[in-house]
Design an enzyme around this catalytic site. Structure first.
Site, PDB file in Angstrom:
ATOM      1  N   LYS A 100       0.865  -1.184   0.000  1.00  0.00           N
ATOM      2  CA  LYS A 100       0.000   0.000   0.000  1.00  0.00           C
ATOM      3  C   LYS A 100       0.903   1.236   0.000  1.00  0.00           C
ATOM      4  O   LYS A 100       1.473   1.620   1.033  1.00  0.00           O
ATOM      5  CB  LYS A 100      -0.917  -0.021   1.224  1.00  0.00           C
ATOM      6  CG  LYS A 100      -1.925   1.107   1.222  1.00  0.00           C
ATOM      7  CD  LYS A 100      -1.504   2.114   2.267  1.00  0.00           C
ATOM      8  CE  LYS A 100      -2.238   3.401   2.195  1.00  0.00           C
ATOM      9  NZ  LYS A 100      -1.788   4.323   1.187  1.00  0.00           N
ATOM     10  N   CYS A 138      14.151  10.251   6.454  1.00  0.00           N
ATOM     11  CA  CYS A 138      14.091   9.854   7.865  1.00  0.00           C
ATOM     12  C   CYS A 138      15.466   9.828   8.509  1.00  0.00           C
ATOM     13  O   CYS A 138      15.584   9.973   9.713  1.00  0.00           O
ATOM     14  CB  CYS A 138      13.422   8.492   7.984  1.00  0.00           C
ATOM     15  SG  CYS A 138      14.239   7.227   6.998  1.00  0.00           S
ATOM     16  N   GLU A 159       9.485   1.108  10.803  1.00  0.00           N
ATOM     17  CA  GLU A 159      10.584   2.029  10.497  1.00  0.00           C
ATOM     18  C   GLU A 159       9.997   3.416  10.590  1.00  0.00           C
ATOM     19  O   GLU A 159       9.239   3.830   9.703  1.00  0.00           O
ATOM     20  CB  GLU A 159      11.114   1.761   9.076  1.00  0.00           C
ATOM     21  CG  GLU A 159      11.524   0.326   8.827  1.00  0.00           C
ATOM     22  CD  GLU A 159      12.828  -0.051   9.504  1.00  0.00           C
ATOM     23  OE1 GLU A 159      13.566   0.859   9.918  1.00  0.00           O
ATOM     24  OE2 GLU A 159      13.088  -1.258   9.644  1.00  0.00           O
ATOM     25  N   GLU A 193      10.624  16.143  15.013  1.00  0.00           N
ATOM     26  CA  GLU A 193      11.061  15.923  13.636  1.00  0.00           C
ATOM     27  C   GLU A 193      10.450  16.996  12.722  1.00  0.00           C
ATOM     28  O   GLU A 193       9.228  17.155  12.680  1.00  0.00           O
ATOM     29  CB  GLU A 193      10.596  14.537  13.170  1.00  0.00           C
ATOM     30  CG  GLU A 193      11.082  14.174  11.785  1.00  0.00           C
ATOM     31  CD  GLU A 193      10.572  12.797  11.346  1.00  0.00           C
ATOM     32  OE1 GLU A 193       9.363  12.526  11.484  1.00  0.00           O
ATOM     33  OE2 GLU A 193      11.398  12.008  10.858  1.00  0.00           O
TER      34      GLU A 193
HETATM   35  P1  NDP Z   1       2.409   8.352   7.678  1.00  0.00           P
HETATM   36  O1  NDP Z   1       2.611   7.533   8.884  1.00  0.00           O
HETATM   37  O2  NDP Z   1       1.377   9.403   7.694  1.00  0.00           O
HETATM   38  O3  NDP Z   1       2.096   7.446   6.375  1.00  0.00           O
HETATM   39  C1  NDP Z   1       2.879   6.339   6.029  1.00  0.00           C
HETATM   40  C2  NDP Z   1       1.996   5.319   5.332  1.00  0.00           C
HETATM   41  O4  NDP Z   1       1.021   4.834   6.235  1.00  0.00           O
HETATM   42  C3  NDP Z   1       1.228   5.890   4.148  1.00  0.00           C
HETATM   43  O5  NDP Z   1       1.144   4.925   3.135  1.00  0.00           O
HETATM   44  C4  NDP Z   1      -0.125   6.159   4.754  1.00  0.00           C
HETATM   45  O6  NDP Z   1      -1.162   6.206   3.793  1.00  0.00           O
HETATM   46  C5  NDP Z   1      -0.274   4.954   5.656  1.00  0.00           C
HETATM   47  N1  NDP Z   1      -1.258   5.090   6.734  1.00  0.00           N
HETATM   48  C6  NDP Z   1      -1.894   6.202   7.178  1.00  0.00           C
HETATM   49  N2  NDP Z   1      -2.738   5.884   8.189  1.00  0.00           N
HETATM   50  C7  NDP Z   1      -2.629   4.550   8.389  1.00  0.00           C
HETATM   51  C8  NDP Z   1      -3.236   3.634   9.301  1.00  0.00           C
HETATM   52  N3  NDP Z   1      -4.110   4.019  10.218  1.00  0.00           N
HETATM   53  N4  NDP Z   1      -2.899   2.334   9.220  1.00  0.00           N
HETATM   54  C9  NDP Z   1      -1.989   1.923   8.318  1.00  0.00           C
HETATM   55  N5  NDP Z   1      -1.393   2.735   7.414  1.00  0.00           N
HETATM   56  C10 NDP Z   1      -1.695   4.041   7.462  1.00  0.00           C
HETATM   57  O7  NDP Z   1       3.845   8.929   7.349  1.00  0.00           O
HETATM   58  P2  NDP Z   1       4.227  10.296   6.699  1.00  0.00           P
HETATM   59  O8  NDP Z   1       3.464  10.575   5.478  1.00  0.00           O
HETATM   60  O9  NDP Z   1       4.201  11.304   7.768  1.00  0.00           O
HETATM   61  O10 NDP Z   1       5.722   9.933   6.265  1.00  0.00           O
HETATM   62  C11 NDP Z   1       6.800  10.532   6.795  1.00  0.00           C
HETATM   63  C12 NDP Z   1       7.259   9.820   8.067  1.00  0.00           C
HETATM   64  O11 NDP Z   1       7.840   8.579   7.721  1.00  0.00           O
HETATM   65  C13 NDP Z   1       8.322  10.601   8.791  1.00  0.00           C
HETATM   66  O12 NDP Z   1       8.099  10.589  10.173  1.00  0.00           O
HETATM   67  C14 NDP Z   1       9.588   9.831   8.474  1.00  0.00           C
HETATM   68  O13 NDP Z   1      10.594   9.986   9.433  1.00  0.00           O
HETATM   69  C15 NDP Z   1       9.072   8.429   8.401  1.00  0.00           C
HETATM   70  N6  NDP Z   1       9.974   7.599   7.605  1.00  0.00           N
HETATM   71  C16 NDP Z   1      10.723   6.647   8.242  1.00  0.00           C
HETATM   72  C17 NDP Z   1      11.666   5.895   7.538  1.00  0.00           C
HETATM   73  C18 NDP Z   1      12.493   4.838   8.227  1.00  0.00           C
HETATM   74  O14 NDP Z   1      13.090   4.004   7.531  1.00  0.00           O
HETATM   75  N7  NDP Z   1      12.594   4.827   9.543  1.00  0.00           N
HETATM   76  C19 NDP Z   1      11.895   6.112   6.105  1.00  0.00           C
HETATM   77  C20 NDP Z   1      11.050   7.129   5.544  1.00  0.00           C
HETATM   78  C21 NDP Z   1      10.126   7.833   6.283  1.00  0.00           C
HETATM   79  P3  NDP Z   1      -1.724   7.586   3.154  1.00  0.00           P
HETATM   80  O15 NDP Z   1      -0.686   8.632   3.358  1.00  0.00           O
HETATM   81  O16 NDP Z   1      -1.956   7.230   1.754  1.00  0.00           O
HETATM   82  O17 NDP Z   1      -2.973   7.946   3.878  1.00  0.00           O
END
Ligand code: NDP
Length: 528
Positions: free
Chosen positions: A190, A297, A263, A395
Site C-alpha cells: 500500500k 528519515c 521504520e 522531527e
Molecule cells: P504516515 O505515517 O502518515 O504514512 C505512512 C503510510 O502509512 C502511508 O502509506 C499512509 O497512507 C499509511 N497510513 C496512514 N494511516 C494509516 C493507518 N491508520 N494504518 C496503516 N497505514 C496508514 O507517514 P508520513 O506521510 O508522515 O511519512 C513521513 C514519516 O515517515 C516521517 O516521520 C519519516 O521519518 C518516516 N519515515 C521513516 C523511515 C524509516 O526508515 N525509519 C523512512 C522514511 C520515512 P496515506 O498517506 O496514503 O494515507
C-alpha cells in the site's frame, strides 16, 4: 517557474499520460469506481488518478496473493532469486522512466532520486546471493547430547503487507518487499496516496522479470481505510512512516498476533568532534540535511559541533548552503527540489517561524520560494536555538537544521542521546578509531562515521532500524530476511521419550538429570 497543466508537465519527462493510465489499470477493484487524484508537487496539478480502494479490495488483494503464494513457496529459492536479480537488472535498464516518475510524484532533485533507484538492484543482489544460506536448514544442539538432535527450518509467513510513505516511494515500496518475496511470501503493498505510480511501475517490472501473477499486489487509497484493512488480512506487516501511525499499526498487529517491523521517524544528530576537518563535515552536513529537501528519515536535523571547530564549520556550512541551487528540472541541474505539498510546506514554515520568534538566528534560508515551485523551501540553518523549542526536539522533516556549539565529545553524546528517538546519527573526526568509539556511545540504530547516512543505508548486509520511538525490527542484512519467516524446530529423540525409563524411580531419575545437567552446562561452554 511557469505554471503548466498536468499534461504539459508530462511533456518534460519521458512519460506519456497513457503510461500512467495503464499503470493505474493494474489495480483490481470492485468498489464504486471512486478514484484518487494524484498531483505533482512540481506544478501542483493533477497528473492522473488511481482507484480509491475499499477495505474489501484490500481483503481481495490479500486473497489473490495468498492463492499465488502456495506455489511460490515450493519453488526452489534459486529460482526466486533469479527472478529478483532480473528485476534488479530491469530497474537499472529502465532507470530514466523510474527517475521521471519519482521526480514527478515527489518533486525531488534528480540526483536525489538516483539514490532510490540504486537501492533496489543492490538489495536484490544481496538477498539473491545470500538468501539461501541465511534461510538454510540449520542443525542445532539437541536437548541431550548424542541422545537427541534438533534442526531448524524456515517457513515463509505467507502474505506480507508493505505500507510505505511518499518521501522515498521507490525504495520504500520495494526494499522490504524484495526479501519478503525471496523468502517465499507474497506481498501486498500500500503506497502513500500521493505516490502510487512509482510502486505500480515497479509492479510492472516485477511481472516483466517473471514474477508469477498475483504475488505482488498493490492497493491504492487512503491510509486510514486501506491500511487497517490490509493489516487485518496479512501475516506480517512491514510499515514505514510516522511514529504515531506506527503505534496504531503495532497495536493492530498485536491484536492479530502477527509480526511487524516499524521504520519510523527520527530527530537525528550529527556530532562534529574537535579533530574533524570542518570542510568535510560541512559537505556532509549539506548532503545529510538537504537531500530530498530534508524529507529523509535519516537526515541530521541537529548538529553538535565542538566549540574549537564551531566557527570554521559554520562558515563552511553556511557558505555551501547558500550556494545550493533550488529547482525543478527533470535533469541533473538543481541541487535541491521541492517539498511534497502545501500542508508540509506550512508545517516546515511554522517550525522555523516559531524558532525565530523565540530568539533563534537564521543564517540561511527560512522562506518559501514560490517563484521556483509551489512548495519549494530554502535550505535553512538556525543557531542560538533553545533546546526546548519544537525545531530542536521534534522531527521537522524539511530542509531545516539547527547547529549548536558543545564543549566536547561528552556533551555532544549527551545531547545527541537526549531524545525519545534513535534512528540514525553521524560522527565526524579524522581519527576513525575514535569515531567508532564515540559511535558506540550514541544510542541509535545506525551511527555513521564521516558520512551522514549513505554508508549505513547502503551496507545492505548490515541491519538498519531504530531504537526507541524510531521503530521496531530491522531491514537489511540477515535480520531483514528472517523477519519474514517462521522458524520451525524439528527435534528427534533416539531413546524414546525423555522421561524416567520403566522401573526407575522419579527420585533416581531426578538425581541423574541434575548430574547430567551439570555436565551439559560445562559442555555448552566448551563445545563450539
Ligand atoms: P504516515 O505515517 O502518515 O504514512 C505512512 C503510510 O502509512 C502511508 O502509506 C499512509 O497512507 C499509511 N497510513 C496512514 N494511516 C494509516 C493507518 N491508520 N494504518 C496503516 N497505514 C496508514 O507517514 P508520513 O506521510 O508522515 O511519512 C513521513 C514519516 O515517515 C516521517 O516521520 C519519516 O521519518 C518516516 N519515515 C521513516 C523511515 C524509516 O526508515 N525509519 C523512512 C522514511 C520515512 P496515506 O498517506 O496514503 O494515507
Amino acid at each position: 517557474m511557469e505554471q503548466t497543466s498536468g499534461s504539459q508537465i508530462l511533456g518534460a519527462t519521458t512519460l506519456e499520460s497513457s503510461r500512467l493510465e495503464r499503470l493505474a489499470a493494474r489495480i483490481e477493484t470492485t468498489g464504486d469506481g471512486a478514484s484518487l487524484e494524484v498531483r505533482t508537487p512540481v506544478t501542483d496539478e493533477a497528473i492522473g488518478s488511481v482507484p480509491s480502494c475499499t477495505a474489501d479490495d484490500a481483503a481481495a488483494a490479500v486473497e489473490r496473493a495468498r492463492s499465488a503464494q502456495a506455489a511460490w513457496e515450493r519453488a526452489p529459492i534459486d529460482e526466486r532469486a533469479a527472478i529478483l536479480e532480473r528485476f534488479g537488472d530491469l530497474v537499472l535498464k529502465r532507470r530514466e522512466e523510474l527517475l521521471d516518475i519519482v521526480q514527478l510524484e515527489t518533486g525531488k532533485a534528480r540526483h536525489h532520486a538516483v539514490e532510490e533507484v540504486l537501492d533496489v538492484p543492490l538489495t536484490c543482489s544481496y538477498y539473491a546471493a545470500n538468501g539461501s544460506s541465511i534461510l538454510a536448514d540449520a542443525d542445532r544442539s539437541g536437548a541431550v547430547p548424542l541422545a537427541s538432535d534438533a534442526t531448524v527450518t524456515y517457513d515463509p509467513v505467507g502474505v506480507v503487507g508493505v505500507i510505505s510513505p511518499w518521501n522515498y516511494p521507490l525504495t520504500l515500496a520495494m526494499t522490504d518487499a524484495i526479501p519478503a518475496l525471496l523468502a517465499g511470501n507474497a506481498v501486498v503493498c500500500k503506497p502513500d496516496e500521493r505516490t502510487p505510480f512509482i510502486a505500480l511501475a515497479l509492479a510492472d517490472l516485477l511481472a516483466e522479470a517473471g514474477l508469477p501473477d498475483g504475488l505482488f499486489q498493490i492497493v491504492t487509497g487512503e491510509g486510514a481505510t486501506v491500511g487497517p484493512a490490509l493489516i487485518d488480512e496479512v501475516d506480517y506487516v512491514a510499515f514505514t512512516g510516522g511514529t504515531e501511525t506506527g503505534r496504531t499499526v503495532a497495536e493492530q498487529a498485536g491484536r492479530s498476533l502477527i509480526g511487524c517491523s516499524l521504520e519510523l521517524g527520527g530527530k537525528n544528530p550529527m556530532v562534529v568532534l574537535d579533530d574533524a576537518d570542518p570542510e568535510t563535515a560541512a559537505r556532509g552536513a549539506v548532503k545529510g540535511a538537504f537531500t530530498n529537501a530534508g524529507q529523509l528519515c535519516l537526515a541530521p536535523e541537529r548538529i553538535y559541533v565542538d566549540e574549537r571547530r564551531y566557527d570554521e564549520f559554520l562558515d563552511a556550512f553556511v557558505g555551501a548552503t547558500r550556494r545550493l541551487e533550488l529547482g525543478l528540472e527533470f535533469d541533473y541541474g538543481p541541487d535541491v527540489g521541492s517539498l511534497i505539498d502545501g500542508n508540509h510546506l506550512e508545517a516546515v514554515q511554522e517550525f522555523v517561524d516559531d524558532a525565530v520568534e523565540n530568539g533563534a538566528s537564521l543564517l540561511s534560508g527560512g522562506r518559501a520560494r514560490p517563484d521556483v515551485g509551489p512548495f519549494c523551501y530554502e535550505p535553512t540553518i538556525l543557531t542560538d536555538v533553545d533546546p526546548d523549542l519544537r525545531v530542536a526536539c521534534e522531527e521537522t522533516f524539511g530542509p531545516v537544521v539547527t547547529v549548536h556549539p558543545v564543549s566536547g565529545a561528552d556533551e555532544a553524546i549527551e545531547r545527541a542521546n537526549d531524545t525519545e528517538y534513535g534512528l540514525n546519527a553521524s560522527v565526524w573526526t579524522t581519527d576513525h578509531e575514535r569515531g567508532r568509539k564515540v559511535a558506540r556511545e550514541i544510542d541509535y540504530g545506525t551511527v555513521c562515521v564521516n558520512d551522514p547516512y549513505t554508508v549505513g543505508w547502503a551496507a545492505t548486509d548490515a541491519p538498519m532500524g531504530g531504537f526507541g520511538d524510531s521503530g521496531l525490527g530491522r531491514r537489511h542484512g540477515p535480520e531483514g530476511l528472517r523477519r519474514y519467516v517462521d522458524a520451525r524446530t524439528v527435534a528427534t529423540s533416539r531413546i524414546g521419550p525423555l522421561d524416567a525409563p520403566p522401573g526407575v524411580s522419579p527420585r533416581w531419575f531426578a538425581r541423574f538429570m541434575f548430574g547430567l545437567t551439570k555436565i551439559q552446562r560445562r559442555l555448552v561452554r566448551w563445545l563450539p
